[in-house]
Design a protein around this motif. Structure first.
Motif, short mmCIF file in Angstrom:
data_model
loop_
_atom_site.label_atom_id
_atom_site.label_comp_id
_atom_site.label_asym_id
_atom_site.label_seq_id
_atom_site.Cartn_x
_atom_site.Cartn_y
_atom_site.Cartn_z
N SER A 34 0.89 -1.25 0.01
CA SER A 34 -0.05 0.05 0.07
C SER A 34 0.84 1.37 0.05
O SER A 34 1.73 1.45 0.68
CB SER A 34 -0.96 -0.04 1.23
OG SER A 34 -1.64 1.16 1.50
N GLY A 35 0.50 2.13 -0.97
CA GLY A 35 1.41 3.56 -1.11
C GLY A 35 2.64 3.25 -1.73
O GLY A 35 3.44 4.30 -2.00
N GLY A 413 8.92 -0.20 -1.12
CA GLY A 413 8.43 -0.07 0.01
C GLY A 413 6.93 0.84 -0.13
O GLY A 413 6.70 0.95 -1.72
N ALA A 414 6.71 1.82 0.51
CA ALA A 414 5.74 2.96 0.40
C ALA A 414 6.24 4.08 0.51
O ALA A 414 7.33 4.35 1.17
CB ALA A 414 4.54 2.57 1.50
N GLY A 415 5.38 5.14 0.03
CA GLY A 415 5.93 6.52 0.16
C GLY A 415 7.26 6.73 -0.66
O GLY A 415 7.52 6.37 -1.81
N LEU A 634 4.62 8.26 6.38
CA LEU A 634 3.73 9.32 5.83
C LEU A 634 4.20 10.63 6.68
O LEU A 634 4.56 10.71 7.70
CB LEU A 634 1.90 9.35 6.13
CG LEU A 634 1.32 8.46 5.50
CD1 LEU A 634 -0.07 8.38 5.85
CD2 LEU A 634 1.46 8.53 4.07
N THR A 635 4.37 11.73 5.75
CA THR A 635 4.57 13.12 6.41
C THR A 635 3.23 13.62 7.14
O THR A 635 2.30 13.57 6.39
CB THR A 635 5.11 14.01 5.40
OG1 THR A 635 4.37 14.50 4.39
CG2 THR A 635 6.70 13.53 4.95
N THR A 642 -3.47 12.58 -1.92
CA THR A 642 -2.63 11.83 -2.58
C THR A 642 -2.52 10.61 -1.74
O THR A 642 -1.73 9.69 -2.37
CB THR A 642 -1.33 12.75 -2.33
OG1 THR A 642 -1.12 12.69 -0.84
CG2 THR A 642 -1.60 14.22 -2.85
N LEU A 643 -3.36 10.09 -0.84
CA LEU A 643 -3.17 8.81 -0.22
C LEU A 643 -3.85 7.93 -0.81
O LEU A 643 -5.10 8.11 -1.46
CB LEU A 643 -3.54 8.86 1.29
CG LEU A 643 -3.17 9.76 2.36
CD1 LEU A 643 -3.52 9.63 3.74
CD2 LEU A 643 -1.57 10.00 2.27
#
Length: 751
Positions: A34-35, A413-415, A634-635, A642-643
């Motif tokens: 996810s992400g 990974g994510a982000g 996440l920031t 945007t998620l």
């Protein structure tokens, strides 16, 4: 014609110059944690550019009325075909939206009855409950009447001045309530029960030409007197309550008595429409039947005029039946459908199309589906492909991945740790890959070795709502209980009955969270007020100075961080604000710091970094909740728009955690989660239970079913063939259960 959709240098969201060649006429599945960037490739880049270029083929007049899409951040996109997007947004709908109206089958039935039914009520509109020509005049086509509960609204033992009207908006002292205490026609100090019949009639219905003087914030004015009953009906009964705020609905609901319309018996239509019959059945009889049964009835129609119309309805109904929704009826309101049912209904609409060369894009179509039903979904996707279309699917389910002709795995990974293509190839090759997806595909589902003992029980007794059949079942406390079963078996209904019986339960459902460019993880989890106060205390200025929605906002971009330019007929353009460089705040705000960090620096921190920065216990508790649901990357200031869907679901879960001794009810929490993310979710559920909570999960994911302490399986099928508890026990005991679809698939997954 090119054989591939070619994507070069894509940089949307977290994508890092992604270049891809996607085969046309094939089923391609995009997967990854996810992400990781799946949706950024498929939806934000390919789908947006296809729809943007398609819009360019229309005239300027038409284009100005179509949705406007900004050109995606990519060097090139070639070989695109027109895209049809089936996303995860729930179909929702109000009380006038049904399965029949959504799928357009009801429109066909209306034509059938207008042409072939006897005695005919008139044209097709005469059979529409959404048209005055066909709707029941008593309930306005809703099928149920909502009447004021006057025993609750009016206390006849009191006078009007002493609070006889108990409905708050009309109470004595309010500007609306003054109509009844200020009129010369009534004695405001005499108990309402002592009014004469004429006075009671005036109170409720008024009299033409009657005036009354009321006082308000704008002064004193004289207006037409409106009876209490007339006013209540106009404001709250002749409007759709679903369009009002939840607060208003809850308030009004306390003073209403709802029931089936006595005039149409819930059929929604007027007498003329209901008098029209084909084979002894009226149109309401047909819509009340299950789809599978209605198919057989319509096939019996062989009159020359009616046969082709009935045939069109049968073709549409057979598509619904083929994807496992034959248990639905056409009069079922769309607002009552589960997420999986809604997804499949949105998809089935495209099966009747004869268009080829299209690109169909699906966002996790397996959401809400039992493993049995995923197989039917797979057949549907393959049928679309075999008609000469390109099918792109964002998906986590192993059974859907296995059907793919081509797989693109994003990650690793994510982000910021994602946004790259880490694998391309066949599903078989992916199983051997070293990516998180590959590793998860190689492992088996394992049963929990040691289950917890219950500390007590919470009961649901005699539940008979929808298709439940007098269900009585105990939900054990102090353990993790998984409620499962095929689509339509009654899972969500049973859990709804459970939460109604135990209203203190913490419920985390599938409803989407409110998102906008101004909402962020920091605002959603509720720490920004404290952050602003900390900065205000340390710098000596007002807290509003540290809000990009208030006095601290950059004047140029108004706190958005971007400049959106609407170019009328042309594509819009979004640029980073040149004054604040996308940081949203004025320069004087950015010069103020706490421990060397401005408020913009804090919003650029990840949850992990923020945990090291803050020592406030309330802020840290909420940040730890982000860590518990695996969103530390996440920031704090990232726009929620945007998620991904999975990230939004986990963010919502994070706001409901850490209530010791509570009962948690989670509706399909694995929605949007990669197989490796499910491991983190299971760890979270274990921590909740170990902290003294009771957790009830509605879920199809077999890893979650195998991890439960107790399983409640409903079925054996959907609709009228479901609604029974067919198994209660541990996951290991479920393996030997007979007649359970869940048991069949669990045996296969653990073999």
């Amino acid at each position: 014609m090119p054989d591939f959709i070619t994507l070069t240098g894509a940089r949307e969201n977290n994508l890092k110059d992604v270049t891809l060649r996607i085969p046309k006429g094939r089923l391609t599945v995009f997967t990854g944690v996810s992400g990781s960037g799946k949706s950024s490739v498929v939806f934000d880049t390919i789908a947006v550019e296809s729809q943007r270029q398609l819009a360019e083929t229309f005239t300027w007049f038409v284009r100005n009325r179509l949705p406007k899409y900004e050109r995606p951040h990519a060097d090139a996109l070639e070989g695109l075909t027109p895209a049809i997007v089936v996303d995860q947004r729930p179909i929702g709908g109000h009380s006038r939206s049904t399965v029949g109206t959504m799928t357009d089958v009801y429109s066909v039935l209306r034509v059938l009855f207008s042409r072939h039914g006897t005695p005919s009520a008139g044209p097709a509109t005469a059979y529409s409950f959404n048209d005055p020509a066909g709707m029941c005049p008593e309930c306005d086509g809703l099928g149920r009447t909502v009447r004021p509960d006057w025993d609750r609204i009016l206390d006849t033992g009191r006078s009007l001045a002493d609070g006889a009207v108990r409905f708050p908006p009309f109470a004595a002292g309010t500007w609306q309530g003054q109509a009844y205490t200020n009129t010369d026609e009534l004695d405001p100090d005499r108990p309402v029960g002592e009014f004469t019949a004429a006075e009671r009639e005036f109170l409720m219905r008024g009299r033409p030409g009657s005036k009354v003087t009321v006082n308000g914030t704008g002064g004193t004015w004289t207006t037409e007197y409106e009876g209490l009953a007339d006013r209540f009906e106009r404001l709250y009964l002749k409007r759709d309550l679903s369009a009002m705020s939840q607060k208003t609905r809850d308030l009004v609901g306390e003073f209403l008595a709802e029931g089936v319309c006595p005039a149409c018996a819930g059929a929604r239509l007027n007498r003329a429409a209901l008098a029209t019959r084909i084979g002894g059945r009226n149109i309401a009889d047909c819509t009340h039947m299950q789809v599978g049964d209605l198919i057989g009835v319509l096939k019996e129609i062989d009159a020359p005029v009616a046969r082709p119309i009935a045939g069109a309805a049968v073709a549409a109904l057979e598509r619904i039946d083929a994807i496992g929704l034959g248990y639905l009826s056409l009069d079922r309101e769309t607002s009552t459908l589960s997420g999986g049912e809604g997804q499949r209904l949105k998809t089935v609409r495209h099966l009747g199309s004869s268009l080829t060369g299209m690109t169909y894009i699906f966002d996790e179509p397996s959401v809400g589906l039992h493993p049995r039903d995923v197989g039917r979904l797979g057949d549907l996707l393959l049928r679309l492909r075999d008609k000469g279309n390109t099918v792109l699917v964002v998906e986590h389910d192993p059974d859907v991945i296995a059907l793919a002709d081509h797989v693109v795995d994003m990650g690793p990974g994510a982000g910021a740790e994602g946004g790259r293509v880490v694998f391309e190839g066949t599903p078989q090759e992916l199983r051997e890959a070293g990516t998180p997806t590959g590793r998860c595909l190689r492992r088996r589902t394992t049963l929990k070795e040691h289950v917890r003992d219950a500390t007590g029980g919470l009961w649901v007794k005699g539940a008979d709502r929808h298709n439940l059949r007098d269900v009585t079942v105990e939900f054990p406390t102090g353990v993790l209980t998984v409620v499962t079963g095929v689509a339509g078996s009654g899972k969500s209904t049973l859990v709804a009955e459970f939460t109604a019986a135990h209203p203190d339960a913490v419920v985390v459902d599938q409803s989407s969270i409110g998102i906008s460019a101004r909402s962020t993880p920091a605002t959603y989890i509720g720490i920004m007020d404290t952050v602003r106060k900390i900065f205000a205390r340390e710098t000596g200025v007002e807290p509003g100075f540290f809000s990009f929605n208030s006095t601290g906002a950059c004047a140029t971009c108004e706190g958005r961080g971007i400049i959106y330019t609407d170019l009328a007929f042309m594509d819009p353009v979004t640029t980073t604000c040149h004054d604040c460089e996308g940081r949203r705040f004025r320069d004087e705000v950015l010069r103020l710091a706490v421990d060397g960090n401005s408020v913009a620096d804090v919003l650029e921190m990840t949850a992990d970094q923020a945990l090291e920065f803050f020592d406030d216990s309330g802020v840290r508790r909420r940040l730890r909740a982000l860590r518990d649901v695996g969103l530390t990357y996440l920031t704090l200031g990232q726009p929620l728009s945007t998620l991904s869907g999975g990230e939004r679901q986990r963010l919502k879960l994070a706001t409901r955690l850490h209530r010791t001794g509570a009962v948690y009810v989670l509706d399909e929490p694995t929605t949007g989660l990669h197989m490796s993310d499910v491991d983190g979710l299971l760890g979270l559920l274990d921590r909740l239970v170990d902290a003294g909570n009771t957790v009830v999960v509605v879920e199809h994911n077999l890893d979650v079913v195998a991890h439960g302490d107790r399983v409640i399986d409903l079925g054996p099928d959907g609709g009228r063939d479901g609604g029974r508890v067919i198994f209660e026990g541990t996951p290991r005991e479920l393996l030997s259960a007979r007649g359970s679809r869940t048991a069949e698939h669990l045996r296969r997954a653990t073999a």
